[in-house]
Design a protein around this motif. Structure first.
Motif, PDB file in Angstrom:
ATOM      1  N   GLN A 100       0.818  -0.645   0.498  1.00  0.00           N
ATOM      2  CA  GLN A 100      -0.053   0.046   0.424  1.00  0.00           C
ATOM      3  C   GLN A 100       1.125   1.585   0.150  1.00  0.00           C
ATOM      4  O   GLN A 100       0.394   1.886  -0.788  1.00  0.00           O
ATOM      5  CB  GLN A 100      -0.956  -0.202   0.936  1.00  0.00           C
ATOM      6  CG  GLN A 100      -1.905  -1.170   0.921  1.00  0.00           C
ATOM      7  CD  GLN A 100      -2.822  -1.003   2.732  1.00  0.00           C
ATOM      8  OE1 GLN A 100      -3.287   0.228   3.181  1.00  0.00           O
ATOM      9  NE2 GLN A 100      -3.967  -2.150   1.630  1.00  0.00           N
ATOM     10  N   VAL A 138      -5.768   0.421  -4.091  1.00  0.00           N
ATOM     11  CA  VAL A 138      -5.037   0.146  -2.323  1.00  0.00           C
ATOM     12  C   VAL A 138      -6.465  -0.587  -1.894  1.00  0.00           C
ATOM     13  O   VAL A 138      -7.670   0.007  -2.093  1.00  0.00           O
ATOM     14  CB  VAL A 138      -5.108   2.234  -1.880  1.00  0.00           C
ATOM     15  CG1 VAL A 138      -5.022   1.948  -0.282  1.00  0.00           C
ATOM     16  CG2 VAL A 138      -4.332   2.610  -2.172  1.00  0.00           C
ATOM     17  N   ASP A 139      -5.800  -1.418  -0.514  1.00  0.00           N
ATOM     18  CA  ASP A 139      -6.697  -1.948  -0.027  1.00  0.00           C
ATOM     19  C   ASP A 139      -7.404  -1.782   1.061  1.00  0.00           C
ATOM     20  O   ASP A 139      -6.855  -1.052   1.691  1.00  0.00           O
ATOM     21  CB  ASP A 139      -6.136  -3.511  -0.028  1.00  0.00           C
ATOM     22  CG  ASP A 139      -7.766  -4.228   0.924  1.00  0.00           C
ATOM     23  OD1 ASP A 139      -8.538  -3.938   0.041  1.00  0.00           O
ATOM     24  OD2 ASP A 139      -6.525  -4.997   1.594  1.00  0.00           O
TER      25      ASP A 139
END
Length: 108
Positions: free
Chosen positions: A3, A51-52
């Motif tokens: 990330q 992005v998680d």
């Protein structure tokens, strides 16, 4: 770690894209600078989708802190202007806030 790399890549893409427009409109660079800027801004937007996080707003908030810090690196190494202590303090505060938002414990 993944990330952080995405956020850093997004910051570089956005800053480079915006700077390309700045160069075209303010510094008299050729039109292809603007075209390169558009491509770079496309990459920036695409990277943020990788992005998680559960919500786009949270991704944007974290990215904001990374963007501020990356802009200060750009200031130093691309524009040749060393950040002063207030720049560095502000960038550190922004990164601290981004870290809290990204890695803070969530109840759900």
């Amino acid at each position: 770690m993944r990330q952080a790399a995405i956020f850093l890549g997004a910051a570089i893409a956005e800053i480079a894209g915006c700077y390309a427009f700045w160069g075209w409109l303010r510094l008299g660079k050729p039109l292809w600078f603007a075209a390169a800027g558009m491509a770079s801004l496309f990459v920036f937007a695409w990277l943020l989708t990788l992005v998680d996080v559960a919500a786009a707003g949270r991704a944007y908030a974290v990215y904001g802190g990374v963007y501020v810090a990356a802009s200060l690196v750009w200031l130093r190494f691309v524009e040749g202007v060393p950040p002063d202590r207030w720049d560095l303090i502000g960038g550190t505060v922004c990164l601290a806030g981004a870290s809290i938002i990204l890695w803070g414990p969530r109840s759900a």
